[in-house]
Design a protein around this motif. Sequence first.
Motif, PDB file in Angstrom:
ATOM      1  N   ALA A   1       0.806  -1.133  -0.090  1.00  0.00           N
ATOM      2  CA  ALA A   1      -0.078  -0.081   0.036  1.00  0.00           C
ATOM      3  C   ALA A   1       0.856   1.096   0.046  1.00  0.00           C
ATOM      4  CB  ALA A   1      -0.938   0.025   1.536  1.00  0.00           C
ATOM      5  N   SER A   2       1.826   1.097   0.597  1.00  0.00           N
ATOM      6  CA  SER A   2       3.063   2.271   0.671  1.00  0.00           C
ATOM      7  C   SER A   2       3.712   2.570  -0.544  1.00  0.00           C
ATOM      8  CB  SER A   2       3.687   2.341   2.097  1.00  0.00           C
ATOM      9  OG  SER A   2       4.426   0.924   2.022  1.00  0.00           O
ATOM     10  N   GLY A   3       3.640   1.572  -1.494  1.00  0.00           N
ATOM     11  CA  GLY A   3       4.395   1.647  -2.702  1.00  0.00           C
ATOM     12  C   GLY A   3       5.535   0.871  -2.779  1.00  0.00           C
ATOM     13  N   GLY A   4       5.823   0.159  -3.933  1.00  0.00           N
ATOM     14  CA  GLY A   4       6.731  -0.754  -4.124  1.00  0.00           C
ATOM     15  C   GLY A   4       6.687  -2.383  -3.547  1.00  0.00           C
ATOM     16  N   TRP A   5       7.468  -3.040  -3.765  1.00  0.00           N
ATOM     17  CA  TRP A   5       7.226  -4.334  -3.578  1.00  0.00           C
ATOM     18  C   TRP A   5       8.355  -5.086  -2.371  1.00  0.00           C
ATOM     19  CZ3 TRP A   5       5.773  -2.311  -7.828  1.00  0.00           C
ATOM     20  CH2 TRP A   5       4.439  -2.727  -8.475  1.00  0.00           C
ATOM     21  N   ASN A   6       7.756  -6.236  -1.678  1.00  0.00           N
ATOM     22  CA  ASN A   6       8.547  -6.944  -0.844  1.00  0.00           C
ATOM     23  C   ASN A   6       8.927  -8.309  -1.609  1.00  0.00           C
ATOM     24  OD1 ASN A   6       8.153  -9.324   1.361  1.00  0.00           O
ATOM     25  ND2 ASN A   6       9.166  -7.363   2.180  1.00  0.00           N
ATOM     26  N   SER A   7       9.966  -8.938  -1.061  1.00  0.00           N
ATOM     27  CA  SER A   7      10.125 -10.214  -1.937  1.00  0.00           C
ATOM     28  C   SER A   7       9.015 -10.957  -2.000  1.00  0.00           C
ATOM     29  CB  SER A   7      11.380 -10.942  -1.342  1.00  0.00           C
ATOM     30  OG  SER A   7      11.123 -11.265   0.055  1.00  0.00           O
ATOM     31  N   GLY A   8       8.249 -11.177  -0.909  1.00  0.00           N
ATOM     32  CA  GLY A   8       6.972 -12.145  -0.989  1.00  0.00           C
ATOM     33  C   GLY A   8       5.705 -11.438  -0.795  1.00  0.00           C
ATOM     34  N   SER A   9       4.925 -11.954   0.229  1.00  0.00           N
ATOM     35  CA  SER A   9       3.469 -11.373   0.402  1.00  0.00           C
ATOM     36  C   SER A   9       3.618  -9.776   1.001  1.00  0.00           C
ATOM     37  CB  SER A   9       2.807 -12.206   1.648  1.00  0.00           C
ATOM     38  OG  SER A   9       3.065 -13.478   0.995  1.00  0.00           O
ATOM     39  N   SER A  10       2.628  -9.122   0.582  1.00  0.00           N
ATOM     40  CA  SER A  10       2.437  -7.863   0.982  1.00  0.00           C
ATOM     41  C   SER A  10       2.186  -7.810   2.557  1.00  0.00           C
ATOM     42  CB  SER A  10       1.316  -7.036   0.308  1.00  0.00           C
ATOM     43  OG  SER A  10       0.179  -7.788   0.582  1.00  0.00           O
ATOM     44  N   GLU A  11       1.769  -8.998   3.131  1.00  0.00           N
ATOM     45  CA  GLU A  11       1.589  -9.007   4.563  1.00  0.00           C
ATOM     46  C   GLU A  11       1.913 -10.272   5.132  1.00  0.00           C
ATOM     47  OE1 GLU A  11      -2.149  -7.124   6.229  1.00  0.00           O
ATOM     48  OE2 GLU A  11      -2.256  -8.865   7.432  1.00  0.00           O
ATOM     49  N   SER A  12       2.687 -10.434   6.270  1.00  0.00           N
ATOM     50  CA  SER A  12       2.846 -11.728   6.719  1.00  0.00           C
ATOM     51  C   SER A  12       2.693 -11.677   8.071  1.00  0.00           C
ATOM     52  CB  SER A  12       4.574 -11.953   6.350  1.00  0.00           C
ATOM     53  OG  SER A  12       4.740 -13.327   7.082  1.00  0.00           O
ATOM     54  N   TYR A  13       1.979 -12.750   8.926  1.00  0.00           N
ATOM     55  CA  TYR A  13       1.743 -12.718  10.231  1.00  0.00           C
ATOM     56  C   TYR A  13       1.170 -11.241  10.707  1.00  0.00           C
ATOM     57  CZ  TYR A  13       3.589 -17.495  10.557  1.00  0.00           C
ATOM     58  OH  TYR A  13       3.720 -18.530  10.506  1.00  0.00           O
ATOM     59  N   GLY A  14       0.379 -10.663   9.922  1.00  0.00           N
ATOM     60  CA  GLY A  14      -0.093  -9.696  10.636  1.00  0.00           C
ATOM     61  C   GLY A  14       0.735  -8.163  10.385  1.00  0.00           C
ATOM     62  N   TYR A  15       2.092  -8.438   9.972  1.00  0.00           N
ATOM     63  CA  TYR A  15       3.061  -7.366   9.593  1.00  0.00           C
ATOM     64  C   TYR A  15       2.960  -7.196   8.180  1.00  0.00           C
ATOM     65  CZ  TYR A  15       4.662  -7.770  14.433  1.00  0.00           C
ATOM     66  OH  TYR A  15       4.739  -8.154  15.858  1.00  0.00           O
ATOM     67  N   ALA A  16       2.995  -5.769   7.903  1.00  0.00           N
ATOM     68  CA  ALA A  16       3.179  -5.429   6.409  1.00  0.00           C
ATOM     69  C   ALA A  16       4.618  -5.657   6.073  1.00  0.00           C
ATOM     70  CB  ALA A  16       2.807  -3.829   6.524  1.00  0.00           C
TER      71      ALA A  16
END
Lengths: 340, 316
Positions: A223-238
Amino acid sequence: MVAQPQSDGSKLTGFETGIHRVMLEPKADTAGCSLEIVGTRFLLKSQNPDGGWGFQPVLSSATEPTAWAIMGLEAFIGRAECRQACEKGMAWLEDCQLKDGSWPAHLGQREGCWVTSVACLALASKLDEGIAKRAEVLSKGLRWLLNDWPGEGNLWWRLLRMLEGSNLGRPRGWSWTPGTSGWIEPTAQALLAVQAAPPELYPRGTKKRIQMAQAMLLNQALASGGWNSGSSESYGYAGRQQPGPTSWALMALRSQEQGQEIAAGLEWLQQIHTSLNGFFSFSLACLCLNFWEVPYDISRLQNTFFTRISPGAVMEMGWTLLAISPPEESPLGRWRGLKS
Amino acid sequence: MSGRRNSLLPPHQRPVSRVCIQRAESYSADLVGVLMEGLQNFHIPVRGKSVLLKPNFVGLDSTGAMNTSPAVAGAAREAFLRLGANRVIVAEGPALERDTEAILESMRLRDYIGSLDRNFTDLNTDHVCQVELRTRASNLRRLYLPQSVLGADFVVSMPKLKTHRWAGVTLSLKNLFGIVPGSCYGWPKNILHWAQIPRAILDIASTVRPDFAIVDGIVGMEGEGPLDGTPKKTGLLVIGDDPVAVDATCARIMGIRPERIGYLKAAGCLLGHLREENIRQLGERIANAKSPFELPAQFKKLAEASEKTLMKAGVC
């Protein structure tokens, strides 16, 4: 793996290989030279006798650095020595393909993985020369890619998720190694490779797979722009934005309308690229921004090159050459289907 | 691997292990002195040998609680050189962030170990060799591993004292995930997750067999580790030549029963000692060093409970 022969005839083995490094150039030699000269000279000097490139100049040839070195040099193919090096590199790449159409990470390995995408991208970038054998090699590579589904697609996985009541409708991309989960970078690289290839080589189902992978990337944008290596959210952490996955995702989505996700990603990458302190992330970000024809800080690229004692990184040099070349005259311009 | 000393043996065939718990209140303390004092308790055959230090450099670490401190890595390097090692390199293959240089620069590692070109190896892009795994806990069977690790005379695992939301704790055994090369398996090394993390830990640990462990607990991480937890200061360095015993001791310091962590329990059967009576504690006593860690939500069950509660639950 076979250790590289050294100038004195000895070979680096075991522990020694890990600590041995080759200096790029003494500062004095590079002072006043253009990035093009420094980059091409570095890649030409670091090509292994077998035609491939290693991750570092002293290491044995591997698929990923070889493919990026070829694409980097190809941006300056007008120079005879670059053309020869590319041809030698391409021959290495073609020889390295496994029977099933995939490429292994390192020569001698028997299983293919995500580097198949990068090899296909290099082949697609050089297909203009119309060598029939190359089209066949690329075609085999594409077939492997299209048949390579991430582990979360298998029946057992879907059954388990169904019992958990999880959402099965999440679009699937590509994994690093066969049978594991889909991640942003391998998905984006596969998407780049497939879209860069001529449609007449597409195996059945390619277009659907392209749409699915594009949806996966857009779905995982932060949501804040850009990508992470995997999911946009994991265990409730963005997830936290990462320059590498963001650059790959943006390049793979070049054919898309510039929607909210892409605009936010580009804005984030442009903002942060001047503060990146690793040559890897910085050169990749510059490549991506060049591909999108968005301004980037060329002077910092220049300084990174000229002040570092030993970047020693082949892929980064390839990306740098692509980043400084006009997109229409380099492999970037030939990645078919990628320009909106 | 150059004749790694440790073989796979059941506990009753192993001599008692020794683990030394040392106080180091901060990273500005004389860490070389602290480590030299601790190392003198052990027979460390490194004179003239190559030593590979494997820290845990996970990613860009704004809190200082995620990565092994570069101060500890630098002090360990200096200590092994003083013990006569011919060459000591720091080697790591970060699992999540592909830009290793960015991590090292953000930590200012070169200020502690000198030239990165000479003293650091990126295990993600090293030469690799295929190795048959010595156990079959997972379905991996074989892995490509870096030659720098396989060719080193003496391997030291140097983790951070942290909780881990998938494995319970991440210590000297889990730290070995970092030697699996990203160039073959990606970022992250997702094949290890699919093989089940605890099982993969066992297979890698049984194959690589680190010779020594130095755990950086000066500031550790509790809660949702290894990335999203909060810093936890314990002011400790825990060292020993049996990584299983070191990890078991660390777990006890964290207020965790080591035998409740599946992979540690299994490691205690073949790789080293888990039970307290088989571990001779040197330096600080566990009781004095204990500093219970907040555990990840799904691992609350690992926490030590009173004997009465355990007996009631039929665990003892």
